[in-house]
Design an enzyme around this catalytic site. Structure first.
Site, PDB file in Angstrom:
ATOM      1  N   ASP A   9       0.861  -1.168   0.000  1.00  0.00           N
ATOM      2  CA  ASP A   9       0.000   0.000   0.000  1.00  0.00           C
ATOM      3  C   ASP A   9       0.907   1.231   0.000  1.00  0.00           C
ATOM      4  O   ASP A   9       1.663   1.453   0.951  1.00  0.00           O
ATOM      5  CB  ASP A   9      -0.884  -0.045   1.255  1.00  0.00           C
ATOM      6  N   ILE A  10       0.848   2.046  -1.037  1.00  0.00           N
ATOM      7  CA  ILE A  10       1.740   3.197  -1.182  1.00  0.00           C
ATOM      8  C   ILE A  10       1.611   4.176  -0.021  1.00  0.00           C
ATOM      9  O   ILE A  10       2.558   4.876   0.318  1.00  0.00           O
ATOM     10  CB  ILE A  10       1.510   3.906  -2.541  1.00  0.00           C
ATOM     11  N   ASN A  23      -7.188  12.738 -10.279  1.00  0.00           N
ATOM     12  CA  ASN A  23      -8.016  13.276 -11.351  1.00  0.00           C
ATOM     13  C   ASN A  23      -7.779  14.786 -11.404  1.00  0.00           C
ATOM     14  O   ASN A  23      -7.129  15.352 -10.529  1.00  0.00           O
ATOM     15  CB  ASN A  23      -9.499  12.920 -11.146  1.00  0.00           C
ATOM     16  N   GLY A  31      -9.544   4.299  -6.395  1.00  0.00           N
ATOM     17  CA  GLY A  31      -8.215   3.714  -6.522  1.00  0.00           C
ATOM     18  C   GLY A  31      -7.199   4.322  -5.581  1.00  0.00           C
ATOM     19  O   GLY A  31      -7.483   4.631  -4.426  1.00  0.00           O
ATOM     20  N   VAL A  32      -5.981   4.506  -6.100  1.00  0.00           N
ATOM     21  CA  VAL A  32      -4.886   5.029  -5.283  1.00  0.00           C
ATOM     22  C   VAL A  32      -5.197   6.456  -4.818  1.00  0.00           C
ATOM     23  O   VAL A  32      -4.838   6.851  -3.705  1.00  0.00           O
ATOM     24  CB  VAL A  32      -3.531   4.943  -6.030  1.00  0.00           C
ATOM     25  N   ASP A  33      -5.881   7.224  -5.638  1.00  0.00           N
ATOM     26  CA  ASP A  33      -6.244   8.595  -5.278  1.00  0.00           C
ATOM     27  C   ASP A  33      -7.096   8.612  -4.007  1.00  0.00           C
ATOM     28  O   ASP A  33      -6.797   9.336  -3.056  1.00  0.00           O
ATOM     29  CB  ASP A  33      -7.003   9.229  -6.451  1.00  0.00           C
ATOM     30  N   SER A 122      -2.354   5.660 -14.465  1.00  0.00           N
ATOM     31  CA  SER A 122      -3.319   5.413 -15.549  1.00  0.00           C
ATOM     32  C   SER A 122      -3.656   3.950 -15.782  1.00  0.00           C
ATOM     33  O   SER A 122      -4.536   3.647 -16.583  1.00  0.00           O
ATOM     34  CB  SER A 122      -2.875   6.045 -16.877  1.00  0.00           C
TER      35      SER A 122
END
Length: 168
Positions: A9-10, A23, A31-33, A122
């Site tokens: 997990d970043i 975005n 997602g990651v955002d 992406s």
């Protein structure tokens, strides 16, 4: 330079900066955002809201990057970049994706960062083919005139890890 590949997990990485595959509004998403916004806390959303819009609802156009503090994250900063949505490859997607990595590096250099972790920009909900996205990521960073001392490709799951392994 040797790149690192870490499957985790970043939001748990203690680095100078993690990259957010954001975005254009920079106000969170999936997602990651979404994961980064949840882990960083409400202060990240406030910091993103404070960034000026360059057009209605757009704080960061596709291919560009913006930087904020990391707030509740172990990373000191979050560098937000907006990757292209995949439309079949005929709409300058590869150039725009490469621009994401280049613009992240420009911000990292300007802020004196020595360690940075990238997700697969992406390659999630934006539909970019994972193998093509990974090739662009690795080749763009390998050919960059400047890179931080430590570059991590952070994957979230074994299938994406397998995509990066032969490239590294």
């Amino acid at each position: 330079m040797v790149f690192e590949l870490i499957e985790t997990d970043i939001t748990r990485l203690a680095v100078d900066a993690i990259v957010n595959a954001a975005n254009e509004s920079l106000l969170g998403g999936g997602g990651v955002d979404g994961a980064i916004h949840r882990a960083a806390g409400a202060a990240l959303l406030a910091a993103c809201r404070a960034l000026p819009e360059v057009a209605p609802g757009i704080r960061c156009p596709t291919g560009e990057a913006r930087i904020t503090e990391g707030f509740a994250l172990p990373a000191r900063f979050v560098i937000h970049t907006v990757g292209p949505i995949w439309h079949g490859g005929g709409h300058a997607e590869s150039e725009r994706l490469a621009a994401c990595y280049g613009n992240v590096l420009k911000l990292a250099k300007a802020h004196g960062l020595t360690s940075i972790a990238f997700p697969a920009i992406s390659a999630g909900i934006y539909g970019y083919p994972a193998d093509a996205a990974a090739r662009i990521a690795v080749s763009t960073l390998r050919s960059a005139a400047w890179r931080p001392e430590r570059v991590i490709f952070c994957t979230f799951g074994p299938s994406m890890t397998r995509v990066y392994e032969p490239l590294l």
